[in-house]
Write an enzyme that holds these catalytic residues in place. Structure first.
Site, PDB file in Angstrom:
ATOM      1  N   ALA A  42       0.851  -1.182   0.000  1.00  0.00           N
ATOM      2  CA  ALA A  42       0.000   0.000   0.000  1.00  0.00           C
ATOM      3  C   ALA A  42       0.889   1.234   0.000  1.00  0.00           C
ATOM      4  CB  ALA A  42      -0.896   0.014   1.225  1.00  0.00           C
ATOM      5  N   MET A  43       0.263   2.397  -0.183  1.00  0.00           N
ATOM      6  CA  MET A  43       1.044   3.630  -0.288  1.00  0.00           C
ATOM      7  C   MET A  43       0.352   4.776   0.442  1.00  0.00           C
ATOM      8  SD  MET A  43       3.715   5.050  -1.342  1.00  0.00           S
ATOM      9  CE  MET A  43       4.039   6.751  -0.879  1.00  0.00           C
ATOM     10  N   GLU A  44       1.150   5.487   1.234  1.00  0.00           N
ATOM     11  CA  GLU A  44       0.634   6.479   2.181  1.00  0.00           C
ATOM     12  C   GLU A  44       0.417   7.880   1.612  1.00  0.00           C
ATOM     13  OE1 GLU A  44       3.783   5.102   2.276  1.00  0.00           O
ATOM     14  OE2 GLU A  44       5.265   6.625   2.809  1.00  0.00           O
ATOM     15  N   ASN A  45       0.127   8.019   0.317  1.00  0.00           N
ATOM     16  CA  ASN A  45      -0.102   9.344  -0.282  1.00  0.00           C
ATOM     17  C   ASN A  45      -0.968  10.215   0.623  1.00  0.00           C
ATOM     18  OD1 ASN A  45       0.929   8.085  -2.755  1.00  0.00           O
ATOM     19  ND2 ASN A  45      -1.047   7.052  -2.718  1.00  0.00           N
ATOM     20  N   GLU A  57      -0.074   2.578   7.007  1.00  0.00           N
ATOM     21  CA  GLU A  57      -0.203   3.731   6.102  1.00  0.00           C
ATOM     22  C   GLU A  57      -0.762   4.943   6.839  1.00  0.00           C
ATOM     23  OE1 GLU A  57       1.427   3.133   3.571  1.00  0.00           O
ATOM     24  OE2 GLU A  57       1.353   0.950   3.647  1.00  0.00           O
ATOM     25  N   HIS A 105       1.943   6.639   8.840  1.00  0.00           N
ATOM     26  CA  HIS A 105       2.857   7.411   7.993  1.00  0.00           C
ATOM     27  C   HIS A 105       2.450   8.888   7.920  1.00  0.00           C
ATOM     28  CE1 HIS A 105       5.938   4.931   6.250  1.00  0.00           C
ATOM     29  NE2 HIS A 105       5.140   4.134   5.572  1.00  0.00           N
ATOM     30  N   GLU A 129      10.219   4.205   7.296  1.00  0.00           N
ATOM     31  CA  GLU A 129       9.716   2.826   7.262  1.00  0.00           C
ATOM     32  C   GLU A 129      10.009   2.051   8.547  1.00  0.00           C
ATOM     33  OE1 GLU A 129       7.531   2.162   5.372  1.00  0.00           O
ATOM     34  OE2 GLU A 129       7.793   3.504   3.663  1.00  0.00           O
TER      35      GLU A 129
HETATM   36  N1  ARG Z   1       5.803   3.563   1.424  1.00  0.00           N
HETATM   37  C1  ARG Z   1       5.077   2.364   1.112  1.00  0.00           C
HETATM   38  C2  ARG Z   1       4.852   1.679   2.431  1.00  0.00           C
HETATM   39  O1  ARG Z   1       5.709   1.326   3.141  1.00  0.00           O
HETATM   40  C3  ARG Z   1       5.798   1.455   0.182  1.00  0.00           C
HETATM   41  C4  ARG Z   1       5.839   1.892  -1.238  1.00  0.00           C
HETATM   42  C5  ARG Z   1       7.018   1.397  -1.940  1.00  0.00           C
HETATM   43  N2  ARG Z   1       6.829   1.327  -3.320  1.00  0.00           N
HETATM   44  C6  ARG Z   1       7.794   1.093  -4.194  1.00  0.00           C
HETATM   45  N3  ARG Z   1       7.481   0.975  -5.428  1.00  0.00           N
HETATM   46  N4  ARG Z   1       9.020   0.958  -3.855  1.00  0.00           N
HETATM   47  O2  ARG Z   1       3.798   1.543   2.884  1.00  0.00           O
HETATM   48 ZN    ZN Z   2       5.704   2.220   4.941  1.00  0.00          ZN
END
Ligand code: ARG
Ligand code: ZN
Length: 896
Positions: A285-288, A321, A324, A343
């Site tokens: 997942a991604m924390e946008n 997320e 973050h 992280e």
């Molecule tokens: N920041 C995201 C998380 O830890 C991970 C995204 C990493 N994506 C990538 N393509 N390297 O939740």
């Molecule tokens: Zn993360």
């Protein structure tokens, strides 16, 4: 310096193709070369005119010089077509700028200016799933780490933070939902059935936190009131047919928001928080900011489609997320070498959250298992790198177990050293001091030091030194003086580029137990009074001797309690001492650990017997200790289940000088079968006592876990009665945990029951990709003969697609990681299959291809024949024309 060529090349800028440079080896980027940006971007106005084949991105950047006047502006871009460029509203001609490879350079700019660009991109052709792409007919983005440069020309680095305003235009019928970060400020209809939305995010952010989603989605809505009374609109967007699988994700989000306020005083800061589930996603997942994009695997759950483990994983990723928002977004990373700043800290925070939702000891055991089976091997192989790497070719290869999980252990050690309150003070100072900034792991440690008046200079080495330290401890008791001398020596094997390791600052939490299992009050030489219970010894030198006073009889030491540091510990325990600790240690984690160490010794004996061609026998003392845990009604079911789970084949492989996958598998299967047979009545009794648990609370989950474990042991014994029981268990399962428990148990029992259950499962779930992945995974890990054909068969199943990362992980990832006997088949066929797949994948999705290559990287650990086979595969990969940077880095590092 890139040699990336893949499917999304259709729109490469004419004349700037990276293909022209394909024979140059990709260059590494070094931490020591970090320099602050020479330009800042104050604000960004983006307008997206969405079209799957040709999306137009108009951007207007307000730029301010941040360095010497000569410094040109150099923007990053990848696979972009530049249509227009204007400086302060004056159109520029090709001679006014310089476009080469992945850089757009402008010289002699005024101190402050506005740059307007129009770029063309092709989201439907984007199979790398980075930047703007199409998934299930909808648009979505993934910009971390360097995906924003696939959307428009930009200073695509985390220390450039800007305020974004984003306008999205699209066909209204096909894309009724238009989302971006922050708050919706305008929306409306346009001619020709189109519409628009404008989003504004007031928080300056780096480009990697940008997100856009457009599509035919529905949302599950709820709310959260923060402790200062802010009403937050919570929305989870999914495809319509998944709307009934969002309840758990929503509850998890609300729980996370409350927990971060209660535990760390962190409150949410926007009026809306959105989560979007997409089926094609490289990571979890991604924390946008304000608009998380999730792999649907970590959102969608109903008790009949998701296992208890899935429920727990969803809760923890949602939390991760969300957390973050502070540890990552409000305070972000200066550069990608600092990735663990956000992280490691955020994994630590999600681990603590999960521990508070369930049984802390069980959570700790699971996290340590994960660390040991996945991170320790990484840290002992050619991909070993420090928590803060010193160089990389492709940053996507450094989203690793080391940066995430070892990084979390480093944060946990700081908490152990400072105490919970001291840690909280340090974290408060860190967030206060650096809110709105892009900082380093050093800044984090400094805040911890300053808030506690502590010196952590030696501790900092944890960020820079790779490798898993070894602690060798011994104890001697002197009845004359009633003293116990504990000697602890630390060491660490060399890793690539780090031949000499310096001693680390290691917290060693310990206690001494008397013959009845009580903790002896501890008084070290030179101290006035004894302290009851455990204490934290601090190791900072290669060797320490601790002399404990008033210890009348030989104690049993309980060392590294709660796994207080990410190290390997050796202490020469006898079997009797391990059995004693298994039954009496007052630390839950160490009770489990004693059982694991005992099982390890037993399994190592069995492996040797297999190798020597001797008959295999069940160790009576071990079986007895094991049976006692099973009979101990006072223990929580989840804890019993952990205690009765034998060390995995991967962990056993790590303990061998030369890995023997066949002997490991035979030894472990024998022990499971022998325990299942010897303790059959008890397993059956516990099965009956735990069957039929209802609900999704931690207690019910623990009972189901134990129940399914008993079933697996019963089936391992091979009794016909057990197979019948598993068949009934499958037939009457009203939840996915029991259905999968039955299938897993049946995997060991070739025959009609097994085949029927697998066929039934496929027929029932073939239209639900996430559930079908479980079926794929089970068969990919099946150790029965014919695995290669089975895996090939799975790859031609209509539900499989090499373009979908979840499918690839379920079939190929599972085969390479969880089916050692067949992946490492002596004829090299398993290695070959993975190699062919890597090369096919690399042309589509380099990130996923590179992950798969890591399964070949530890070739030096095997016998000569397997070494040869793996090495040849790696050489074949490196020699492949047009290889991505991602795969090149992993394969070439593995070889040298
Ligand atoms: N920041 C995201 C998380 O830890 C991970 C995204 C990493 N994506 C990538 N393509 N390297 O939740
Ligand atoms: Zn993360």
């Amino acid at each position: 310096n890139a040699i990336v060529h893949h499917g999304s090349q259709a729109h490469a800028q004419p004349g700037c193709s990276r293909k022209m440079m394909k024979e140059t080896a990709p260059a590494a980027i070094h931490l020591k070369d970090y320099a602050p940006p020479r330009w800042r971007i104050l604000s960004v106005d983006l307008c997206f005119v969405l079209d799957p084949e040709d999306t137009r991105v108009r951007s207007r950047l307000t730029l301010v010089r941040n360095g010497q006047a000569e410094a040109p502006l150099q923007l990053n871009g990848q696979d972009l077509v530049l249509h227009h460029i204007r400086l302060d509203d004056r159109p520029l001609q090709p001679g006014d700028y310089h476009l080469e490879g992945e850089t757009l350079t402008l010289h002699d700019l005024p101190e402050r200016c506005e740059l307007s660009l129009e770029t063309g991109i092709a989201p439907a052709a984007n199979t790398a799933l980075e930047g703007l792409y199409v998934s299930g007919g909808n648009f979505c983005t993934q910009c971390e780490a360097e995906g924003f440069r696939r959307i428009t020309w930009f200073l695509d680095r985390p220390d450039v933070m800007a305020v974004y305003t984003v306008r999205i235009e699209a066909d209204k019928a096909r894309y009724p939902v238009l989302l971006s970060n922050g708050n919706l400020t305008d929306s409306g209809d346009l001619p020709e059935g189109r519409h628009f939305a404008v989003w504004h995010d007031p928080f300056p952010k780096p480009s990697y936190l940008f997100a856009l989603v457009a599509g035919d989605l529905v949302c599950r809505r709820d709310g959260f009131t923060t402790r200062t009374g802010r009403e937050v609109d919570l929305r989870i967007y999914v495809q319509r047919h998944n709307l009934d699988k969002c309840d758990h994700a929503m509850r998890s989000l609300q729980a996370s928001m409350g927990w971060d306020e209660d535990t760390f005083g962190r409150e949410y800061d926007l009026d809306i928080y959105m989560i979007v589930a997409v089926d094609d996603f490289n990571m979890g997942a991604m924390e946008n900011k304000g608009l998380n994009v999730f792999n649907s695997k970590y959102v969608l759950a109903r008790p009949d489609t998701a296992t208890d483990d899935d429920f727990v994983a969803i809760e923890s990723v949602i939390a991760h997320e969300y957390f973050h928002n502070w540890s990552g977004n409000r305070v972000t990373c200066r550069d990608w070498f600092q990735l663990s700043l956000k992280e490691g800290l955020t994994v630590f925070r999600d681990q603590e959250f999960t521990a508070d939702q369930s049984l802390r000891a069980v959570k700790r055991i699971q996290d340590v298992q994960r660390l040991r089976t996945l991170q320790f091997p990484e840290d002992a192989g050619p991909m070993a790198h420090p928590v803060r790497p010193q160089s990389y070719i492709e940053i996507n290869n450094f989203y690793t177990m080391t940066v995430y999980e070892k990084g979390a252990e480093v944060v946990r050690m700081i908490q152990t050293l400072l105490g919970r309150e001291g840690f909280r003070r340090g974290l408060d100072l860190y967030f206060d001091r650096h809110d709105g900034q892009a900082v380093t792991t050093d800044d984090f440690v400094k805040a911890m030091e300053d808030a506690n008046a502590r010196d952590l200079s030696r501790f900092r080495r944890w960020y820079d030194q790779a490798g898993t330290p070894l602690l060798e401890a011994t104890g001697t008791h002197d009845p004359e003086t009633a003293t116990y001398r504990l000697t602890v020596r630390q060491s660490c094997l060399p890793t690539k580029g780090q031949p000499e390791k310096l001693p680390l600052h290691i917290p060693l939490v310990m206690a001494l137990l008397d013959a009845r299992g009580r903790e002896i009050p501890l008084r070290l030489e030179g101290e006035d009074s004894a302290v009851a219970g455990e204490r934290t010894l601090e190791l900072t030198a290669p060797t320490h001797v601790f002399v404990f006073q008033d210890v009348p009889e030989l104690p049993v030491p309980s060392l590294l309690r709660g796994f207080s540091a990410p190290v390997n510990l050796r202490f020469p325990y006898t079997d009797a001492q391990l059995a004693f600790l298994m039954a009496h240690d007052t630390d839950d984690f160490n009770r489990w650990e004693a059982g694991q160490q005992f099982a390890l010794k037993v399994l190592q004996g069995l492996i040797e017997a297999v190798q020597a061609g001797q008959p295999l026998m069940l160790d009576a003392r071990f079986a007895q200790a094991f049976g006692q845990v099973l009979a101990n009604g006072a223990l929580d079911a989840a804890l019993v289940a952990e205690a009765l789970t034998l060390p995995g084949e991967g962990y056993l492989a790590e303990q061998m000088a030369v890995v023997d996958v066949d002997a490991i598998h035979q030894a472990r299967q024998f022990l499971r079968q022998a325990l299942g047979a010897a303790l059959g009545d008890r397993f059956r009794a516990v099965y009956e006592a735990t069957a039929g648990a209802q609900g999704m609370d931690a207690t019910a989950m623990g009972r189901r876990r134990l129940c399914n474990l008993c079933l697996a042991y019963l089936c391992a014994s091979g009794e016909a009665e057990a197979v019948a029981l598993a068949r009934t268990h499958y037939g009457s399962a009203d939840n996915m945990t029991d259905a999968m428990g039955a299938l897993r148990a049946l995997l060991d029992c070739p025959g009609e029951a097994r085949d029927q259950a697998l066929a039934h499962f496929e027929a029932r779930w073939r239209d639900d990709p996430l559930v079908l992945d479980k079926w794929f995974g089970l068969q990919a890990m099946d150790a029965a003969p014919g695995a290669l054909d089975r895996v090939r068969g799975l790859m031609s199943h209509p539900g499989f697609s090499i373009r979908n990362p979840n499918r690839v992980r379920a079939v190929l990832g599972t085969f390479a990681m969880a089916n050692p006997v067949h992946f490492h088949a002596l004829d090299g066929s398993g290695h070959g299959l993975i190699t062919d797949s890597v090369l096919e994948l690399d042309a589509l999705n380099p990130q996923i291809a590179a992950r798969l290559v890591t399964s070949l990287s530890r070739w030096r650990r095997f016998d000569e024949e397997r070494q040869g086979s793996m090495r040849r595969c790696l050489e074949r990969i490196v020699a492949h024309p047009g290889l991505s940077r991602d795969v090149y880095e992993v394969a070439s590092r593995s070889l040298d």
